[in-house]
Design an enzyme around this catalytic site. Structure first.
Site, PDB file in Angstrom:
ATOM      1  N   ASP A  40     -24.894 -28.574   5.428  1.00 44.25           N
ATOM      2  CA  ASP A  40     -25.543 -28.506   6.744  1.00 44.25           C
ATOM      3  C   ASP A  40     -24.986 -27.302   7.506  1.00 44.25           C
ATOM      4  OD1 ASP A  40     -27.053 -30.865   8.696  1.00 44.25           O
ATOM      5  OD2 ASP A  40     -26.094 -29.146   9.681  1.00 44.25           O
ATOM      6  N   HIS A  79     -34.692 -36.090   4.501  1.00 47.58           N
ATOM      7  CA  HIS A  79     -33.356 -35.679   4.050  1.00 47.58           C
ATOM      8  C   HIS A  79     -32.351 -36.759   4.395  1.00 47.58           C
ATOM      9  CE1 HIS A  79     -34.015 -34.195   8.158  1.00 47.58           C
ATOM     10  NE2 HIS A  79     -32.739 -34.463   8.364  1.00 47.58           N
ATOM     11  N   ASN A  82     -32.468 -39.958   9.252  1.00 50.39           N
ATOM     12  CA  ASN A  82     -33.104 -40.078  10.559  1.00 50.39           C
ATOM     13  C   ASN A  82     -34.611 -40.075  10.365  1.00 50.39           C
ATOM     14  OD1 ASN A  82     -30.749 -40.055  12.204  1.00 50.39           O
ATOM     15  ND2 ASN A  82     -30.583 -37.836  11.927  1.00 50.39           N
TER      16      ASN A  82
END
Ligand code: AMP
Ligand code: ZN
Length: 115
Positions: free
Chosen positions: A29, A99, A86
């Site tokens: 990330d 993801h 999420n």
């Protein structure tokens, strides 16, 4: 389609990949929230958990299989980790290519602290 994660899959946007196979790509990330913060995505574009179809469920198994492998490779299998998806506005999803965040490398605190 203008999807940043599809571009990462294609290689037209750079990423620090830690894992790739036929079904899945995983990369660091860009704004890590923990010492280990990896994003694991299916190569197939699926916008969110709401859009998973019957034929896609095996891909989410592949994501979990990759998470198990990456956690071991990065040395957090024993210390522990969190795998987070999420979905939608209230979750704060900002990239609409499904993801999973693999987070670890420190005690992460209670999941529901902010709930
Ligand atoms: P979310 O959609 O809220 O579950 O999270 C999207 C995540 O993607 C955020 O943690 C971003 O930091 C991360 N992100 C966005 N663009 C990139 C990129 N080009 N490379 C790596 N991570 C990214
Ligand atoms: Zn995509």
């Amino acid at each position: 389609m203008d999807c940043i994660f599809c571009k990462i899959v294609e290689g037209s946007v750079p990423s620090k990949k830690v894992f790739e196979n036929e079904h899945v790509v995983a990369f660091h990330d860009i704004q890590p929230a923990a010492p280990v913060h990896i994003l694991i995505i299916p190569k197939k574009h699926i916008a969110s958990m709401n859009d998973v179809q019957q034929e896609d469920w095996h891909l989410l198994g592949e994501v979990h299989r990759a998470a198990q492998h990456i956690a071991a490779e990065l040395g957090i299998a024993e210390s522990g980790y969190r795998l987070v998806n999420n979905c939608g506005k209230d979750s704060g999803q900002i990239v609409f290519h499904i993801h999973y965040h693999l987070l670890g490398g420190k005690p992460l605190g209670p999941l529901l602290a902010g709930a």
